[in-house]
Design an enzyme around this catalytic site. Structure first.
Site, PDB file in Angstrom:
ATOM      1  N   LYS A  26     -12.303  -2.276   6.267  1.00 10.11           N
ATOM      2  CA  LYS A  26     -11.462  -3.142   7.087  1.00 10.11           C
ATOM      3  C   LYS A  26     -11.997  -3.150   8.519  1.00 10.11           C
ATOM      4  O   LYS A  26     -12.440  -4.169   9.016  1.00 10.11           O
ATOM      5  CB  LYS A  26     -10.002  -2.677   7.097  1.00 10.11           C
ATOM      6  CG  LYS A  26      -9.164  -2.673   5.790  1.00 10.11           C
ATOM      7  CD  LYS A  26      -9.798  -3.140   4.559  1.00 10.11           C
ATOM      8  CE  LYS A  26      -8.915  -3.310   3.331  1.00 10.11           C
ATOM      9  NZ  LYS A  26      -8.046  -2.266   2.907  1.00 10.11           N
ATOM     10  N   ASP A  64      -1.998   6.458   6.531  1.00  6.56           N
ATOM     11  CA  ASP A  64      -2.997   5.535   6.000  1.00  6.56           C
ATOM     12  C   ASP A  64      -3.253   4.497   7.092  1.00  6.56           C
ATOM     13  O   ASP A  64      -2.446   3.594   7.297  1.00  6.56           O
ATOM     14  CB  ASP A  64      -2.466   4.876   4.722  1.00  6.56           C
ATOM     15  CG  ASP A  64      -3.446   3.851   4.140  1.00  6.56           C
ATOM     16  OD1 ASP A  64      -4.496   3.595   4.763  1.00  6.56           O
ATOM     17  OD2 ASP A  64      -3.152   3.307   3.056  1.00  6.56           O
ATOM     18  N   TRP A 122       0.822  -1.221   0.000  1.00  2.20           N
ATOM     19  CA  TRP A 122       0.000   0.000   0.000  1.00  2.20           C
ATOM     20  C   TRP A 122       0.847   1.258   0.000  1.00  2.20           C
ATOM     21  O   TRP A 122       0.502   2.251  -0.637  1.00  2.20           O
ATOM     22  CB  TRP A 122      -1.001  -0.010   1.167  1.00  2.20           C
ATOM     23  CG  TRP A 122      -2.030  -1.083   0.967  1.00  2.20           C
ATOM     24  CD1 TRP A 122      -2.220  -2.204   1.731  1.00  2.20           C
ATOM     25  CD2 TRP A 122      -2.995  -1.181  -0.097  1.00  2.20           C
ATOM     26  NE1 TRP A 122      -3.234  -2.972   1.208  1.00  2.20           N
ATOM     27  CE2 TRP A 122      -3.726  -2.374   0.102  1.00  2.20           C
ATOM     28  CE3 TRP A 122      -3.300  -0.378  -1.197  1.00  2.20           C
ATOM     29  CZ2 TRP A 122      -4.757  -2.777  -0.766  1.00  2.20           C
ATOM     30  CZ3 TRP A 122      -4.327  -0.781  -2.061  1.00  2.20           C
ATOM     31  CH2 TRP A 122      -5.033  -1.964  -1.836  1.00  2.20           C
TER      32      TRP A 122
HETATM   33  C1  LIG Z   1      -7.418  -1.777   1.587  1.00  2.00           C
HETATM   34  C2  LIG Z   1      -6.362  -0.746   1.739  1.00  2.00           C
HETATM   35  C3  LIG Z   1      -6.222   0.320   0.838  1.00  2.00           C
HETATM   36  C4  LIG Z   1      -7.094   0.477  -0.382  1.00  2.00           C
HETATM   37  O1  LIG Z   1      -8.412   0.696  -0.011  1.00  2.00           O
HETATM   38  P1  LIG Z   1      -9.566   0.927  -1.083  1.00  2.00           P
HETATM   39  O2  LIG Z   1     -10.692   1.365  -0.217  1.00  2.00           O
HETATM   40  O3  LIG Z   1      -9.803  -0.377  -1.771  1.00  2.00           O
HETATM   41  O4  LIG Z   1      -9.133   1.978  -2.025  1.00  2.00           O
HETATM   42  C5  LIG Z   1      -5.238   1.254   1.088  1.00  2.00           C
HETATM   43  N1  LIG Z   1      -4.414   1.152   2.152  1.00  2.00           N
HETATM   44  C6  LIG Z   1      -4.515   0.138   3.028  1.00  2.00           C
HETATM   45  C7  LIG Z   1      -3.585   0.072   4.195  1.00  2.00           C
HETATM   46  C8  LIG Z   1      -5.492  -0.837   2.854  1.00  2.00           C
HETATM   47  O5  LIG Z   1      -5.606  -1.859   3.732  1.00  2.00           O
END
Ligand SMILES: *Cc1c(COP(=O)(O)O)cnc(C)c1O
Length: 362
Positions: free
Chosen positions: A197, A173, A102
């Protein structure tokens, strides 16, 4: 109803109580005669829903008044572009820590709008560790420092919050460990998390941004990608994802009932401890490649010594009601995601299954 424990990395398991509540008011929310899905996003019923969701989130994380909470769309992936567009200002470059899948995507997207200084990377050892902070090559003039607190695919989690340099806000993030442990919001300029998540259904991205970082967007930033526009309109510039916001609001109430973020953190540590112990005490039948001090409490990745047993492991697990354990296609192996909503009984059931499986196949 078939009862399974769902170890998906996302969209992921939601608290059963939340789903049951949503079901009970699916057709008629609080006597309104309407489903939340049918309500005007500007009507008083939905305004109450979104207001309570924000207040509950603020109380869970002790978010100070000089931070805005935004309910956006486009996933965490859209933030990879919104961040440089909104925060670069008149600076030349952004700092990003590279700890896996990511962060790599965040770097790639940021490069479309800005110079990027990769301050440190653990790619040399397949992203199995977080580079020590005192080795980072930081730029004191960077617009911000971005890191990924939990790498969902690699199963790697920061055990510390990086220090912030004066004038270089910290951007995180937190998609896959948001609300899983206590954080001090005042250490951050901006925090973002895709909902699917650890918050609610997909279709919602939560952004927490310090007010002084608003208003710096590049002139050609699309209106919909401008934090200031969403902040000024209380996330109602256009139609937000009303149903995901509603479910997220129920999850926030559920978290408060569970004792808040601290109580979740204790349970998450216990759950992860059980699983890692099962892996480490399997005499090599199972292995977790990640360096112990950086192992994620949310996404536990592991391999079987004999890879030819993987398909059998997955199908036997499924027969035992343990589903979605296959690792990300980029890495292979297994991954058990055990977010807030995964009960400890689910983890115990998985541990029991793993021990039985190892006994039968050793
Ligand atoms: C799942 C995830 C993303 C991407 O998320 P989307 O909602 O599919 O764009 C980005 N960063 C992390 C750490 C993730 O777990």
């Amino acid at each position: 109803m078939a009862k399974v424990y769902n170890f998906s990395a996302g969209p992921a398991v939601l608290p059963h109580a939340v789903l049951a509540e949503a079901q009970s008011e699916l057709l008629d929310w609080h006597g309104s005669g309407m489903s939340v899905m049918e309500m005007s996003h500007r009507g008083k019923e939905f305004m109450q829903i979104v207001h309570e969701a924000e207040q509950d989130l603020r109380s869970l994380l002790h978010i100070p008044n000089n931070y805005k909470v935004l309910f956006l769309q486009g996933g965490a992936s859209l933030q990879f572009a919104m961040l440089p567009l909104n925060l670069l200002g008149d600076k030349k470059s952004v700092d990003i820590v590279d700890t896996g899948h990511w962060s790599k995507l965040a770097i790639k997207e940021a490069r479309r709008y800005s110079a990027v200084n990769v301050v440190a990377s653990s790619e040399d050892r397949h992203y199995l560790y977080v580079p020590a902070e005192d080795t980072w090559q930081r730029d004191p003039n960077a617009a911000y420092l971005h890191y990924t607190s939990n790498e969902t695919i690699g199963g790697l989690q920061f055990p510390f919050t990086p220090s912030s340099l004066p004038g270089v806000p910290l951007v995180c993030d937190m998609s896959s460990d948001f609300l899983s442990r206590e954080i001090d919001v005042t250490q951050f300029g901006l925090i973002y998390a895709g909902a699917q998540k650890n918050i609610g259904p997909s279709g919602l991205t939560v952004v927490i941004v310090r007010e002084d970082l608003l208003g710096l967007a590049q002139p050609d930033t699309p209106t919909m990608l401008n934090y200031q526009v969403h902040a000024d309109a209380d996330s109602m510039y256009n139609t937000p994802g009303t149903y995901p916001i509603y479910i997220a609001g129920l999850v926030f109430k559920w978290l408060k009932e569970q004792g808040g973020v601290n109580a979740m953190a204790a349970r998450n540590a216990e759950k992860a401890g059980l699983l890692y112990h099962a892996i480490d005490s399997s005499n090599g039948f199972y292995t977790c490649p990640v360096d112990p001090e950086f192992r994620s409490k949310m996404n536990i990745v592991f391999r079987l010594k004999d890879e030819s047993l993987e398909e059998t492991f997955l199908s036997e697990a499924k027969k035992n009601g343990l589903v979605q354990l296959k690792g990300h296609r980029a890495l292979g192996g297994m991954r058990a995601s055990i977010y807030n909503a995964m009960p400890i009984e689910g983890v115990k059931a998985l541990v029991h299954f793993m021990q039985e499986f190892a006994r039968q196949h050793s």
